[in-house]
Scaffold this active site. Sequence first.
Site, PDB file in Angstrom:
ATOM      1  N   ASN D  34      -0.292   2.073  -4.400  1.00  0.00           N
ATOM      2  CA  ASN D  34      -0.991   1.033  -4.011  1.00  0.00           C
ATOM      3  C   ASN D  34      -1.790   0.821  -5.449  1.00  0.00           C
ATOM      4  O   ASN D  34      -2.340   1.709  -5.923  1.00  0.00           O
ATOM      5  CB  ASN D  34      -2.024   0.652  -2.827  1.00  0.00           C
ATOM      6  CG  ASN D  34      -2.760  -0.554  -2.770  1.00  0.00           C
ATOM      7  OD1 ASN D  34      -3.270  -0.818  -3.816  1.00  0.00           O
ATOM      8  ND2 ASN D  34      -2.364  -1.249  -1.820  1.00  0.00           N
ATOM      9  N   THR D  57       1.360  -3.634  -0.786  1.00  0.00           N
ATOM     10  CA  THR D  57      -0.094  -4.494  -1.352  1.00  0.00           C
ATOM     11  C   THR D  57      -0.832  -4.556   0.126  1.00  0.00           C
ATOM     12  O   THR D  57      -0.046  -4.728   1.152  1.00  0.00           O
ATOM     13  CB  THR D  57       0.581  -5.888  -1.676  1.00  0.00           C
ATOM     14  OG1 THR D  57      -0.530  -6.411  -1.972  1.00  0.00           O
ATOM     15  CG2 THR D  57       1.338  -6.578  -0.844  1.00  0.00           C
ATOM     16  N   GLU D  58      -1.932  -4.504   0.067  1.00  0.00           N
ATOM     17  CA  GLU D  58      -2.536  -4.231   1.549  1.00  0.00           C
ATOM     18  C   GLU D  58      -2.697  -5.523   2.274  1.00  0.00           C
ATOM     19  O   GLU D  58      -2.853  -5.332   3.664  1.00  0.00           O
ATOM     20  CB  GLU D  58      -4.073  -3.919   1.241  1.00  0.00           C
ATOM     21  CG  GLU D  58      -5.015  -4.599   0.372  1.00  0.00           C
ATOM     22  CD  GLU D  58      -5.172  -4.297  -0.914  1.00  0.00           C
ATOM     23  OE1 GLU D  58      -3.981  -3.801  -1.521  1.00  0.00           O
ATOM     24  OE2 GLU D  58      -6.032  -4.475  -1.565  1.00  0.00           O
ATOM     25  N   ASN D  59      -2.089  -6.626   1.587  1.00  0.00           N
ATOM     26  CA  ASN D  59      -2.045  -7.832   2.630  1.00  0.00           C
ATOM     27  C   ASN D  59      -0.921  -7.996   3.185  1.00  0.00           C
ATOM     28  O   ASN D  59      -0.505  -9.186   3.779  1.00  0.00           O
ATOM     29  CB  ASN D  59      -2.351  -9.214   1.742  1.00  0.00           C
ATOM     30  CG  ASN D  59      -1.496  -9.238   0.675  1.00  0.00           C
ATOM     31  OD1 ASN D  59      -1.301  -8.211   0.049  1.00  0.00           O
ATOM     32  ND2 ASN D  59      -0.966 -10.457   0.049  1.00  0.00           N
ATOM     33  N   SER D  99      -1.235  -2.864   7.972  1.00  0.00           N
ATOM     34  CA  SER D  99      -1.280  -2.369   6.710  1.00  0.00           C
ATOM     35  C   SER D  99      -2.643  -1.267   6.374  1.00  0.00           C
ATOM     36  O   SER D  99      -2.269  -0.456   5.547  1.00  0.00           O
ATOM     37  CB  SER D  99      -1.322  -3.703   5.983  1.00  0.00           C
ATOM     38  OG  SER D  99      -1.292  -3.502   4.634  1.00  0.00           O
TER      39      SER D  99
END
Lengths: 223, 223, 224, 224
Positions: D34, D57-59, D99
């Site tokens: 990330n 990607t944390e979304n 996530s």
Amino acid sequence: MSTQLCADADEAVAGVQDGSTVLIGGFGMAGMPVALIDALLRQGAGNLTVVSNNAGNGDTGLAALLAAGRVRKVICSFPRQADSWVFDELYRAGKVELEVVPQGSLAERIRAAGAGIGAFFCPTAVGTLLSEGKETRVIDGRTYVLEYPIKGDVALISAQRADRMGNLVYRKTARNFGPVMATAATTVIAQVREIVETGEIDPETVVTPSIYVDRVVQEGDAV
Amino acid sequence: MSTQLCADADEAVAGVQDGSTVLIGGFGMAGMPVALIDALLRQGAGNLTVVSNNAGNGDTGLAALLAAGRVRKVICSFPRQADSWVFDELYRAGKVELEVVPQGSLAERIRAAGAGIGAFFCPTAVGTLLSEGKETRVIDGRTYVLEYPIKGDVALISAQRADRMGNLVYRKTARNFGPVMATAATTVIAQVREIVETGEIDPETVVTPSIYVDRVVQEGDAV
Amino acid sequence: MNPATRSSHTDAPLGKHDIAALVARHIPDGAFVNLGIGQPTLVADHLPPGSGVVLHTENGMLNMGPAATGSDIDPDLTNAGKVPVTELPGAAYFHHADSFAMMRGGHLDICVLGAYQVSARGDLANWHTGAPDAIPAVGGAMDLAIGAKQVFVVMTLFTKDGAPKLVKECGYPLTGLGCVDRVYTDLAVFDISSQGVSVTHTFGITFDDLAARLDMPLLDATKP
Amino acid sequence: MNPATRSSHTDAPLGKHDIAALVARHIPDGAFVNLGIGQPTLVADHLPPGSGVVLHTENGMLNMGPAATGSDIDPDLTNAGKVPVTELPGAAYFHHADSFAMMRGGHLDICVLGAYQVSARGDLANWHTGAPDAIPAVGGAMDLAIGAKQVFVVMTLFTKDGAPKLVKECGYPLTGLGCVDRVYTDLAVFDISSQGVSVTHTFGITFDDLAARLDMPLLDATKP
């Protein structure tokens, strides 16, 4: 109980009470239920607690709800952005409360509400300002903070497609908070780009099963 | 790190250590990774703690592992079934330990291990034999039991299809424990009916992303 | 439930299919329902077409259809009793943690369970006979007991030996505390609430005879 | 990291693209990574083709591709900085709770973050300047800090005013405790472990000069 298909966004948000906690999906504009937020503004409910990742962008959507003085408190992970001037001004004027929650803890607290979990020990934010005053515990050599569920009276979410029963699928990173928020509110309202016949969504690919969805409204290409 | 595509089930289970905790997917025979269990029997690791919904059916798979004396302890929700004679006999002879966990708490404890949650307050089993000795707490008027994660050294699961990167999709109710177990073990080994090129699984429909999967082996129509 | 339904009674005890039919009539259209293994499964056969009732099976599915037969049998598609079943349009599959989150989170409207005993406070005993040599096996019983908005129990009111199964205190190990809302039996239907135990229906027995055979105060709600 | 890489040094300070390139060289093939918002994003431009590094990607996505341009821009597909991005073959989408479970559960190999300050114990400060009128906004920074197996920080070693950003104790509000494993700066690379802070690379500065400008004991690991 069965999902209600609404004629428009105004019908979809009917009955939201003053003082409600409203979960609002979206990450920036991706997955933001703009038509439902606009309808909520027309609907008039006030004194709201809004739970969302951000605190509004520009002058529309959540920002417009804030500008109209409908929001008492915002629970979010990232209020401050280049275009969050509406929130910024209200906050500096002391006209809106803010609870900042780490993004993952926000998602997990919402999930906990939907999953019947009473509280959970979370490693995020240990030793920081955001865990001040919270219970901590060392488990297996690691320190955790006790976090409680965040439950909504209403959730406003956006999805790509619903079938007539209310099963939902999302599109790309617009999925974000929608599926967890759908589990965590008494009344879940989804705006979708398309409504298809029941049976047209492959059961293997349903992301939000109909059990979670109370009302659906088709809102063009709303995002 | 990248997922390893294995030539056969024996290669897939290579290196499992004596004393390991092994998560085994499946609910009855649906989703049971039979080829991997058979290979683990040949591989020879013993003194295992097995975490699975059931404790073996008939004389094959987990039952064969039990019969061979490889299992020290079983953590499961439902050991006793019409065809669980192997387990029944070992248990009555005091040759295998048993921890019975309510099915939902079992799934959530495995999820907690995969999600970095230190412990969680769960309403299930309050006031029953299965919460004896466990910490309880009243939160918002309801009583909860504190439950801890169950983490595996190895997970053996079965899926319908993998791409060459290790993304997995399942089929119907054979999905069951596979996706949560895949998040909760140091080494995750999946047997699949089919391996396709990377890019052939729609990214919206991936259930277990490749990050969770260490080894994949194609095993005919293994279920 | 309309008053006519509440006050119904018959001159003879109900058979298990009659009980299942009565439970089915009491499930509102469009409800999300989990039917436990065994006798509760029979309720599915009595849900009217078009009721829109959606069945949940805790091994990861909503909108489960009837049992599969012949070439419809698919080993990947079973119910919680591991019986092959079918899929209805609008079905959804999900993993075990999501399935029990759905249950524990209070999203199911009704769960129908069998029981060894139910107490006057709504405690449920249905997973363990307490026999010293029994191998304990709980499955999803405890999760179901505390998860659904309403828990209906179906059982005979007395054991073969004539002992009541609706009791002051359960003698068998408990499945859940104060979780049962309604008990459907061959002889009567009971509502359990903070007001106590009400008899809403009787079948081939009078309220007074019923009260004489059960060791708890009963409220008579059989009259409209 | 091989010894040759560990002992590398240059005669001039690195620019931010050089730093990004060095971080990229230190990311093992096939790693799940990330990249935080801002300077860490530059690392993606330096990952060699065929490295098999998978970006999270944390979304809600794995196997994120480069930034989208022109007709590839899709408002439904952005990274955590809300910048339109693309999707690579083998991508997967998931919701926010999944996530961050992936992150918090320790499944990411490496996370690269910017920082205001890092302490000698690996404490990270990167979310809040501590200014009394600042509106606090944390996003996913705290989750990232404690979640990945290894946390790399990229930053300049000194502020514009010449104050060191690698410090004995952070003065800014913390993001996470003892979470930073390695710090990449324009002047040096530092490893932080239970043994202390080791200098593995220097760029346009000698170890002794570096040690003189930082208020902490440093181990010299620049020699192979």
